[in-house]
Motif scaffolding. Sequence first.
Motif, PDB file in Angstrom:
ATOM      1  N   HIS A 199       0.972  -0.901   0.135  1.00 26.45           N
ATOM      2  CA  HIS A 199       0.029   0.132  -0.325  1.00 26.45           C
ATOM      3  C   HIS A 199       1.333   1.150  -0.325  1.00 26.45           C
ATOM      4  CE1 HIS A 199      -3.704  -2.634   0.234  1.00 26.45           C
ATOM      5  NE2 HIS A 199      -3.125  -3.059   1.712  1.00 26.45           N
ATOM      6  N   SER A 200       2.001   1.129   0.043  1.00 26.03           N
ATOM      7  CA  SER A 200       2.772   2.217  -0.695  1.00 26.03           C
ATOM      8  C   SER A 200       2.842   3.545  -0.945  1.00 26.03           C
ATOM      9  CB  SER A 200       4.563   1.772  -0.577  1.00 26.03           C
ATOM     10  OG  SER A 200       5.583   3.019  -0.696  1.00 26.03           O
ATOM     11  N   ALA A 201       2.906   4.769  -1.255  1.00 25.14           N
ATOM     12  CA  ALA A 201       2.718   5.689  -1.788  1.00 25.14           C
ATOM     13  C   ALA A 201       3.590   6.200  -2.634  1.00 25.14           C
ATOM     14  CB  ALA A 201       1.990   7.061  -1.474  1.00 25.14           C
ATOM     15  N   VAL A 202       4.718   5.560  -2.799  1.00 22.23           N
ATOM     16  CA  VAL A 202       6.171   5.811  -3.603  1.00 22.23           C
ATOM     17  C   VAL A 202       6.321   4.741  -3.423  1.00 22.23           C
ATOM     18  CG1 VAL A 202       6.582   7.505  -1.892  1.00 22.23           C
ATOM     19  CG2 VAL A 202       7.296   5.352  -1.139  1.00 22.23           C
ATOM     20  N   PRO A 203       7.324   4.470  -4.842  1.00 21.89           N
ATOM     21  CA  PRO A 203       7.201   3.262  -5.323  1.00 21.89           C
ATOM     22  C   PRO A 203       7.892   2.221  -4.107  1.00 21.89           C
ATOM     23  CG  PRO A 203       7.927   5.138  -6.594  1.00 21.89           C
ATOM     24  CD  PRO A 203       7.012   5.572  -5.858  1.00 21.89           C
ATOM     25  N   VAL A 204       8.233   1.322  -4.861  1.00 23.66           N
ATOM     26  CA  VAL A 204       9.160   0.496  -3.976  1.00 23.66           C
ATOM     27  C   VAL A 204       9.704  -0.641  -4.988  1.00 23.66           C
ATOM     28  CG1 VAL A 204       8.798  -2.067  -2.205  1.00 23.66           C
ATOM     29  CG2 VAL A 204       7.258  -0.268  -1.923  1.00 23.66           C
ATOM     30  N   GLY A 205      11.054  -0.919  -4.655  1.00 24.06           N
ATOM     31  CA  GLY A 205      12.326  -2.074  -5.162  1.00 24.06           C
ATOM     32  C   GLY A 205      11.727  -3.029  -5.222  1.00 24.06           C
ATOM     33  N   ALA A 206      11.926  -3.453  -6.420  1.00 18.51           N
ATOM     34  CA  ALA A 206      11.064  -5.153  -6.368  1.00 18.51           C
ATOM     35  C   ALA A 206      12.845  -5.995  -6.072  1.00 18.51           C
ATOM     36  CB  ALA A 206      11.717  -5.744  -7.783  1.00 18.51           C
ATOM     37  N   GLU A 207      13.397  -5.841  -5.146  1.00 22.07           N
ATOM     38  CA  GLU A 207      14.423  -6.364  -4.184  1.00 22.07           C
ATOM     39  C   GLU A 207      13.779  -6.569  -3.555  1.00 22.07           C
ATOM     40  OE1 GLU A 207      17.187  -8.489  -4.828  1.00 22.07           O
ATOM     41  OE2 GLU A 207      16.508  -8.465  -7.167  1.00 22.07           O
ATOM     42  N   GLN A 208      13.558  -5.396  -2.618  1.00 19.49           N
ATOM     43  CA  GLN A 208      12.791  -4.876  -1.488  1.00 19.49           C
ATOM     44  C   GLN A 208      11.711  -5.984  -0.931  1.00 19.49           C
ATOM     45  OE1 GLN A 208      12.064  -1.585  -0.377  1.00 19.49           O
ATOM     46  NE2 GLN A 208      11.597  -1.534   1.718  1.00 19.49           N
ATOM     47  N   TYR A 209      10.588  -5.995  -2.484  1.00 14.79           N
ATOM     48  CA  TYR A 209       9.394  -6.414  -2.220  1.00 14.79           C
ATOM     49  C   TYR A 209       9.861  -7.811  -1.857  1.00 14.79           C
ATOM     50  CZ  TYR A 209       4.835  -7.784  -2.749  1.00 14.79           C
ATOM     51  OH  TYR A 209       3.547  -8.193  -3.360  1.00 14.79           O
ATOM     52  N   ARG A 210      10.861  -8.158  -2.706  1.00  9.81           N
ATOM     53  CA  ARG A 210      11.258 -10.073  -2.789  1.00  9.81           C
ATOM     54  C   ARG A 210      12.580 -10.285  -1.746  1.00  9.81           C
ATOM     55  NH1 ARG A 210      14.869  -9.706  -7.262  1.00  9.81           N
ATOM     56  NH2 ARG A 210      12.989  -9.856  -8.974  1.00  9.81           N
ATOM     57  N   SER A 211      12.829  -9.684  -1.571  1.00 14.17           N
ATOM     58  CA  SER A 211      13.646  -9.904   0.074  1.00 14.17           C
ATOM     59  C   SER A 211      12.272  -9.790   1.049  1.00 14.17           C
ATOM     60  CB  SER A 211      14.367  -9.302   0.234  1.00 14.17           C
ATOM     61  OG  SER A 211      15.127  -9.867   1.661  1.00 14.17           O
ATOM     62  N   VAL A 212      11.608  -9.191   0.895  1.00 13.53           N
ATOM     63  CA  VAL A 212      10.529  -9.499   2.401  1.00 13.53           C
ATOM     64  C   VAL A 212       9.267 -10.496   1.992  1.00 13.53           C
ATOM     65  CG1 VAL A 212       8.308  -8.345   3.378  1.00 13.53           C
ATOM     66  CG2 VAL A 212      10.083  -6.384   2.595  1.00 13.53           C
ATOM     67  N   VAL A 213       9.605 -11.230   0.737  1.00 16.58           N
ATOM     68  CA  VAL A 213       8.402 -12.262   0.224  1.00 16.58           C
ATOM     69  C   VAL A 213       9.419 -13.455   0.428  1.00 16.58           C
ATOM     70  CG1 VAL A 213       7.498 -13.301  -1.441  1.00 16.58           C
ATOM     71  CG2 VAL A 213       6.591 -11.226  -0.977  1.00 16.58           C
ATOM     72  N   GLU A 214       9.956 -13.396   0.527  1.00 11.76           N
ATOM     73  CA  GLU A 214      11.223 -14.595   0.372  1.00 11.76           C
ATOM     74  C   GLU A 214      11.475 -14.927   2.032  1.00 11.76           C
ATOM     75  OE1 GLU A 214      14.874 -14.094  -1.601  1.00 11.76           O
ATOM     76  OE2 GLU A 214      13.559 -14.581  -3.596  1.00 11.76           O
ATOM     77  N   HIS A 215      11.784 -13.795   2.747  1.00 16.36           N
ATOM     78  CA  HIS A 215      11.618 -14.179   4.139  1.00 16.36           C
ATOM     79  C   HIS A 215      10.855 -14.674   5.010  1.00 16.36           C
ATOM     80  CE1 HIS A 215      15.641 -11.929   4.376  1.00 16.36           C
ATOM     81  NE2 HIS A 215      15.574 -12.866   4.797  1.00 16.36           N
ATOM     82  N   LEU A 216       9.379 -14.215   4.423  1.00 12.13           N
ATOM     83  CA  LEU A 216       7.590 -14.358   4.742  1.00 12.13           C
ATOM     84  C   LEU A 216       7.842 -16.136   4.439  1.00 12.13           C
ATOM     85  CD1 LEU A 216       5.833 -13.393   6.147  1.00 12.13           C
ATOM     86  CD2 LEU A 216       4.254 -13.074   4.051  1.00 12.13           C
ATOM     87  N   VAL A 217       7.800 -16.071   3.132  1.00 11.97           N
ATOM     88  CA  VAL A 217       7.856 -17.368   2.769  1.00 11.97           C
ATOM     89  C   VAL A 217       9.090 -18.545   3.556  1.00 11.97           C
ATOM     90  CG1 VAL A 217       8.519 -18.826   0.507  1.00 11.97           C
ATOM     91  CG2 VAL A 217       7.215 -17.413   0.491  1.00 11.97           C
ATOM     92  N   HIS A 218       9.768 -18.361   3.637  1.00 13.80           N
ATOM     93  CA  HIS A 218      10.677 -19.287   4.928  1.00 13.80           C
ATOM     94  C   HIS A 218       9.912 -19.176   6.384  1.00 13.80           C
ATOM     95  CE1 HIS A 218      14.321 -21.147   6.377  1.00 13.80           C
ATOM     96  NE2 HIS A 218      14.519 -19.799   7.346  1.00 13.80           N
ATOM     97  N   GLU A 219       9.676 -18.019   6.325  1.00 15.58           N
ATOM     98  CA  GLU A 219       8.534 -18.490   7.947  1.00 15.58           C
ATOM     99  C   GLU A 219       7.294 -19.519   8.248  1.00 15.58           C
ATOM    100  OE1 GLU A 219       8.861 -16.643  11.445  1.00 15.58           O
ATOM    101  OE2 GLU A 219      11.088 -16.469  10.256  1.00 15.58           O
ATOM    102  N   PHE A 220       6.755 -18.889   6.955  1.00 14.81           N
ATOM    103  CA  PHE A 220       5.578 -20.368   6.777  1.00 14.81           C
ATOM    104  C   PHE A 220       5.671 -21.506   6.696  1.00 14.81           C
ATOM    105  CE2 PHE A 220       2.769 -16.902   4.330  1.00 14.81           C
ATOM    106  CZ  PHE A 220       1.975 -15.911   5.620  1.00 14.81           C
ATOM    107  N   GLU A 221       7.125 -21.962   6.475  1.00 14.81           N
ATOM    108  CA  GLU A 221       7.224 -22.969   5.869  1.00 14.81           C
ATOM    109  C   GLU A 221       7.361 -23.471   7.236  1.00 14.81           C
ATOM    110  OE1 GLU A 221      10.640 -23.209   3.370  1.00 14.81           O
ATOM    111  OE2 GLU A 221       9.849 -23.383   1.358  1.00 14.81           O
ATOM    112  N   GLU A 222       7.910 -22.752   8.151  1.00 10.80           N
ATOM    113  CA  GLU A 222       8.079 -23.658   9.711  1.00 10.80           C
ATOM    114  C   GLU A 222       6.903 -23.366  10.711  1.00 10.80           C
ATOM    115  OE1 GLU A 222      12.356 -21.831  10.806  1.00 10.80           O
ATOM    116  OE2 GLU A 222      13.087 -22.900   9.093  1.00 10.80           O
ATOM    117  N   VAL A 223       5.969 -22.438  10.591  1.00 15.02           N
ATOM    118  CA  VAL A 223       5.441 -21.621  11.176  1.00 15.02           C
ATOM    119  C   VAL A 223       3.598 -23.484  11.483  1.00 15.02           C
ATOM    120  CG1 VAL A 223       5.284 -19.541  11.345  1.00 15.02           C
ATOM    121  CG2 VAL A 223       4.142 -20.747   9.676  1.00 15.02           C
TER     122      VAL A 223
END
Length: 122
Positions: free
Chosen positions: A31-55
């Motif tokens: 929901h960011s009003a400013v553009p978000v870098g693809a690498e930042q977005y990808r990094s957050v999603v990848e970390h979240l995926v890793h957490e979901f695999e363990e919870v």
Amino acid sequence: MRSMNTTHNQSPKTDLAVAQVLAQLLERLEHSAVPVGAEQYRSVVEHLVHEFEEVAPGADLGRLLDAYPAASEVYENLNYQHAGLCRSALDASLAAELSAKEAIARAMRTAEPNKDTTNGEG
């Protein structure tokens, strides 16, 4: 020396603190009003995926996913092969299906010839 048979955490995590922080961050990026870098977005999603695999699945995870739609979508995509669109809202789908059935029924009634006028009766 590392063993060839390394395994992931034997028991699922029950502490969702890291997953919650990542889910909040992903929601902010979505929901960011400013553009978000693809690498930042990808990094957050990848970390979240890793957490979901363990919870551990359960009510706490369900509440987290209910609170953060972007994280819920990630979770649903991770588990699609097992549960399909398990987190998608059913109300909208059901309402669309019922509307379609009603429209089809109306169209069929309109298309049917009136027996009284076609048989010369009435």
